[in-house]
Design an enzyme around this catalytic site. Structure first.
Site, PDB file in Angstrom:
ATOM      1  N   HIS A   1     122.659 160.308  10.466  1.00 18.41           N
ATOM      2  CA  HIS A   1     123.891 159.510  10.523  1.00 18.41           C
ATOM      3  C   HIS A   1     124.730 159.655   9.232  1.00 18.41           C
ATOM      4  O   HIS A   1     125.932 159.899   9.282  1.00 18.41           O
ATOM      5  CB  HIS A   1     123.534 158.038  10.771  1.00 18.41           C
ATOM      6  CG  HIS A   1     124.715 157.130  10.721  1.00 18.41           C
ATOM      7  ND1 HIS A   1     125.742 157.192  11.642  1.00 18.41           N
ATOM      8  CD2 HIS A   1     125.060 156.158   9.841  1.00 18.41           C
ATOM      9  CE1 HIS A   1     126.659 156.288  11.343  1.00 18.41           C
ATOM     10  NE2 HIS A   1     126.271 155.646  10.254  1.00 18.41           N
TER      11      HIS A   1
ATOM     12  N   ASN B   1     133.919 151.398   8.355  1.00 17.18           N
ATOM     13  CA  ASN B   1     133.892 152.547   9.269  1.00 17.18           C
ATOM     14  C   ASN B   1     134.536 153.788   8.677  1.00 17.18           C
ATOM     15  O   ASN B   1     134.755 154.777   9.400  1.00 17.18           O
ATOM     16  CB  ASN B   1     134.596 152.191  10.576  1.00 17.18           C
ATOM     17  CG  ASN B   1     133.647 151.493  11.513  1.00 17.18           C
ATOM     18  OD1 ASN B   1     132.585 152.014  11.813  1.00 17.18           O
ATOM     19  ND2 ASN B   1     134.013 150.308  11.947  1.00 17.18           N
TER      20      ASN B   1
ATOM     21  N   LYS C   1     129.056 144.550   1.019  1.00 17.77           N
ATOM     22  CA  LYS C   1     129.025 144.320   2.467  1.00 17.77           C
ATOM     23  C   LYS C   1     129.075 142.828   2.772  1.00 17.77           C
ATOM     24  O   LYS C   1     129.766 142.388   3.700  1.00 17.77           O
ATOM     25  CB  LYS C   1     127.790 144.976   3.094  1.00 17.77           C
ATOM     26  CG  LYS C   1     127.802 144.810   4.608  1.00 17.77           C
ATOM     27  CD  LYS C   1     127.347 145.991   5.391  1.00 17.77           C
ATOM     28  CE  LYS C   1     127.550 145.724   6.883  1.00 17.77           C
ATOM     29  NZ  LYS C   1     126.986 146.712   7.754  1.00 17.77           N
TER      30      LYS C   1
ATOM     31  N   ARG D   1     117.389 135.193  26.113  1.00 13.48           N
ATOM     32  CA  ARG D   1     118.756 134.907  25.642  1.00 13.48           C
ATOM     33  C   ARG D   1     118.822 134.675  24.129  1.00 13.48           C
ATOM     34  O   ARG D   1     119.717 134.000  23.630  1.00 13.48           O
ATOM     35  CB  ARG D   1     119.348 133.700  26.383  1.00 13.48           C
ATOM     36  CG  ARG D   1     119.460 133.940  27.870  1.00 13.48           C
ATOM     37  CD  ARG D   1     120.580 133.129  28.479  1.00 13.48           C
ATOM     38  NE  ARG D   1     120.718 133.467  29.879  1.00 13.48           N
ATOM     39  CZ  ARG D   1     120.014 132.905  30.866  1.00 13.48           C
ATOM     40  NH1 ARG D   1     119.130 131.960  30.587  1.00 13.48           N
ATOM     41  NH2 ARG D   1     120.202 133.276  32.099  1.00 13.48           N
TER      42      ARG D   1
ATOM     43  N   HIS E   1     133.445 157.194   9.811  1.00 13.59           N
ATOM     44  CA  HIS E   1     132.678 157.068  11.048  1.00 13.59           C
ATOM     45  C   HIS E   1     133.428 157.589  12.274  1.00 13.59           C
ATOM     46  O   HIS E   1     132.799 157.888  13.284  1.00 13.59           O
ATOM     47  CB  HIS E   1     132.265 155.605  11.268  1.00 13.59           C
ATOM     48  CG  HIS E   1     131.151 155.174  10.344  1.00 13.59           C
ATOM     49  ND1 HIS E   1     131.259 155.212   8.967  1.00 13.59           N
ATOM     50  CD2 HIS E   1     129.892 154.718  10.604  1.00 13.59           C
ATOM     51  CE1 HIS E   1     130.127 154.786   8.427  1.00 13.59           C
ATOM     52  NE2 HIS E   1     129.285 154.483   9.382  1.00 13.59           N
TER      53      HIS E   1
ATOM     54  N   HIS F   1     130.990 159.797  14.058  1.00  9.06           N
ATOM     55  CA  HIS F   1     130.407 159.479  15.370  1.00  9.06           C
ATOM     56  C   HIS F   1     130.696 160.582  16.387  1.00  9.06           C
ATOM     57  O   HIS F   1     129.853 160.900  17.224  1.00  9.06           O
ATOM     58  CB  HIS F   1     130.967 158.150  15.887  1.00  9.06           C
ATOM     59  CG  HIS F   1     130.324 156.944  15.244  1.00  9.06           C
ATOM     60  ND1 HIS F   1     130.783 155.668  15.421  1.00  9.06           N
ATOM     61  CD2 HIS F   1     129.243 156.833  14.436  1.00  9.06           C
ATOM     62  CE1 HIS F   1     130.018 154.823  14.757  1.00  9.06           C
ATOM     63  NE2 HIS F   1     129.082 155.504  14.137  1.00  9.06           N
TER      64      HIS F   1
ATOM     65  N   ARG G   1     136.643 144.408   8.337  1.00 12.34           N
ATOM     66  CA  ARG G   1     135.332 145.076   8.487  1.00 12.34           C
ATOM     67  C   ARG G   1     135.475 146.541   8.875  1.00 12.34           C
ATOM     68  O   ARG G   1     134.567 147.337   8.647  1.00 12.34           O
ATOM     69  CB  ARG G   1     134.462 144.325   9.504  1.00 12.34           C
ATOM     70  CG  ARG G   1     133.040 144.865   9.550  1.00 12.34           C
ATOM     71  CD  ARG G   1     132.082 143.997  10.324  1.00 12.34           C
ATOM     72  NE  ARG G   1     130.764 144.609  10.347  1.00 12.34           N
ATOM     73  CZ  ARG G   1     129.662 144.006  10.756  1.00 12.34           C
ATOM     74  NH1 ARG G   1     129.711 142.772  11.182  1.00 12.34           N
ATOM     75  NH2 ARG G   1     128.498 144.635  10.732  1.00 12.34           N
TER      76      ARG G   1
ATOM     77  N   GLU H   1     126.278 156.880   2.402  1.00 13.30           N
ATOM     78  CA  GLU H   1     126.811 155.539   2.685  1.00 13.30           C
ATOM     79  C   GLU H   1     126.978 154.736   1.384  1.00 13.30           C
ATOM     80  O   GLU H   1     127.838 153.870   1.289  1.00 13.30           O
ATOM     81  CB  GLU H   1     125.901 154.787   3.670  1.00 13.30           C
ATOM     82  CG  GLU H   1     125.831 155.416   5.052  1.00 13.30           C
ATOM     83  CD  GLU H   1     126.827 154.821   6.072  1.00 13.30           C
ATOM     84  OE1 GLU H   1     127.710 154.029   5.682  1.00 13.30           O
ATOM     85  OE2 GLU H   1     126.705 155.171   7.256  1.00 13.30           O
TER      86      GLU H   1
ATOM     87  N   GLU I   1     134.815 142.181  12.962  1.00 13.77           N
ATOM     88  CA  GLU I   1     135.541 143.443  12.830  1.00 13.77           C
ATOM     89  C   GLU I   1     136.933 143.410  13.462  1.00 13.77           C
ATOM     90  O   GLU I   1     137.346 144.359  14.132  1.00 13.77           O
ATOM     91  CB  GLU I   1     134.710 144.584  13.437  1.00 13.77           C
ATOM     92  CG  GLU I   1     135.129 145.946  12.915  1.00 13.77           C
ATOM     93  CD  GLU I   1     134.181 147.055  13.353  1.00 13.77           C
ATOM     94  OE1 GLU I   1     133.062 147.109  12.833  1.00 13.77           O
ATOM     95  OE2 GLU I   1     134.583 147.859  14.202  1.00 13.77           O
TER      96      GLU I   1
ATOM     97  N   LYS J   1     125.289 143.642  13.433  1.00 14.43           N
ATOM     98  CA  LYS J   1     125.564 144.588  14.524  1.00 14.43           C
ATOM     99  C   LYS J   1     124.239 145.082  15.093  1.00 14.43           C
ATOM    100  O   LYS J   1     123.367 145.535  14.350  1.00 14.43           O
ATOM    101  CB  LYS J   1     126.359 145.779  14.003  1.00 14.43           C
ATOM    102  CG  LYS J   1     127.844 145.503  13.870  1.00 14.43           C
ATOM    103  CD  LYS J   1     128.576 146.792  13.555  1.00 14.43           C
ATOM    104  CE  LYS J   1     130.062 146.554  13.427  1.00 14.43           C
ATOM    105  NZ  LYS J   1     130.777 147.783  13.014  1.00 14.43           N
TER     106      LYS J   1
HETATM  107  N1  GLY Z   1     128.119 149.878   9.510  1.00 16.63           N
HETATM  108  C1  GLY Z   1     129.396 149.325   9.694  1.00 16.63           C
HETATM  109  C2  GLY Z   1     129.394 147.837   9.902  1.00 16.63           C
HETATM  110  O1  GLY Z   1     128.399 147.200   9.734  1.00 16.63           O
HETATM  111  O2  GLY Z   1     130.411 147.292  10.246  1.00 16.63           O
END
Ligand code: GLY
Length: 391
Positions: free
Chosen positions: A264, A244, A226, A120, A247, A251, A240, A184, A236, A142
């Site tokens: 990516h 994206n 960031k 956990r 993305h 994606h 946040r 990026e 997010e 993330k």
């Molecule tokens: N790579 C996008 C984020 O960390 O929210």
């Protein structure tokens, strides 16, 4: 050395960034109290390049042999998390263990999710070894894995205790993978940092040559952007989502091609081009800014060719994006350089038209960029960029 503090709901943590800092990893990690063992997890390829340095960095700490797993995007799956957890059990990792993820985005995401789930939750340290991981995926908590239905659809927010970022580790990165990270970097400028964007317009060649000082300062700059975003919206709910940018379509491309054709960052490169054209087509972005953004993306290098995606399939893939609500696709679009708007719904016929026109427009912009790059004064600067401009 730059030390950047990241605010998180489960306590703040620091990113330590400097050329050569890997050698100090042992001293940094030993700040984490009462560790019963350091368990390094990496991939065979990364370990070939930096295993010796990482092992010697942790000499003196109670650590076990590194656990290695294939870090191809296709291996970012739940079964690997189970394998890692079982390996940790066999090696005797208990609740006071510290898991150190040494690698790129896939290693960080998968190992992060394993650390979040194992007993956990055990402590996690990231040592990112790719540009994407250094400026993006190692920061912000993330973690997760892909499903055949889509990218990162299973996961958890699980912030690390510490991130150790050594730009020197990028020296052995294959060029294509390094360039993938630069998309990026460009994204960071477009979404939130006009000065970084302008710097990249002038000094992309220095970045591509991996000039150490240029790279270190650009990486720190991206981490700060960031950190600022995460500090204000870790989960997010709104802000946040600006990260994206590119993305949504990116994606979809990765999923459609089974995570095999695009790295990516390359998929995000195409995604940023698509989002820029959508912003232009919906009157949100001025033509001049759109042209600068496209040029900047394409100055990183050649994007792999787009596959032909049947319209219905594309629509379903885009609707599967995590930002969609009730099946409605919500785009992240630029409104000017350094400023982004999230949650934009665009009529499907327009999306379909822009995606259809995308390859031709990008090809044309790519040709112009090639000429402009050859003429750029920086093409003659061999060694240094004026990195002080963005510090
Ligand atoms: N790579 C996008 C984020 O960390 O929210």
């Amino acid at each position: 050395m730059a030390v950047i503090r990241i605010k998180s709901s489960s306590g703040s943590y620091e990113v330590h960034c400097a050329n050569g800092i890997l050698a100090r990893a042992s001293a940094l990690v030993s700040r984490l109290r009462d560790a019963t063992g350091i368990f390094i997890v990496s991939s065979p390829t990364i370990w070939k390049h930096c295993g010796r340095a990482a092992s010697s960095a942790f000499r003196g700490l109670a650590h076990r042999q590194a656990i290695l797993f294939d870090d191809a995007e296709t291996e970012k799956r739940l079964a690997i998390v189970e394998e890692l957890c079982r390996a940790l059990i066999h090696l005797g990792a208990d609740r006071r263990a510290v898991i150190v993820a040494v690698g790129g985005g896939v290693v960080g995401d998968v190992v992060g999710f394993a650390a979040a789930s194992y007993l956990r939750g055990v402590r996690l340290v990231h040592i990112p070894t790719t540009l994407v991981a250094q400026i993006d995926s190692s920061i912000g908590g993330k973690t997760g894995v892909n499903l055949p239905e889509g990218k990162n659809l299973i996961g958890a927010f699980y912030p690390p205790q510490m991130v150790i970022t050594d730009p020197d580790l990028l020296n052995t990165l294959p060029h294509r993978e390094f360039r993938s990270g630069l998309y990026e970097v460009v994204k960071t400028g477009i979404i939130a940092d006009v000065e970084l964007f302008a710097f990249l317009e002038r000094h992309m060649l220095s970045c591509l040559r991996r000039d150490p000082e240029t790279l270190a300062s650009v990486i720190v700059r991206c981490i700060r952007v960031k950190a600022n975003v995460i500090g204000r919206d870790e989960r997010e709910s709104s802000l946040r989502q600006i990260l994206n940018f590119g993305h949504t379509f990116g994606h979809a491309l990765e999923t459609f091609t089974g995570y095999r054709r695009f790295l990516h960052g390359e998929a995000v490169g195409w995604g940023m081009c698509a989002a820029t054209l959508l912003a232009l087509a919906t009157g949100r972005l001025a033509a001049r800014d759109a042209a600068r953004i496209l040029r900047s993306i394409l100055s990183v290098g050649h994007l792999p060719a787009l596959p032909k995606i049947p319209a219905a399939k594309l629509r379903a893939l885009l609707a599967g994006d995590k930002k969609s609500r009730g099946g409605r696709i919500r785009w992240v679009l630029p409104r000017r350089i350094g400023s982004i708007v999230v949650g934009v719904e665009v009529p499907w016929p327009l999306v379909s038209r822009v995606v259809g026109e995308l390859p031709g427009i990008v090809r044309e912009a790519q040709n112009q960029t090639r000429v402009a790059t050859a003429r750029h004064p920086d093409a003659r600067v061999r060694n240094r960029a004026d990195y002080s401009a963005i510090q």
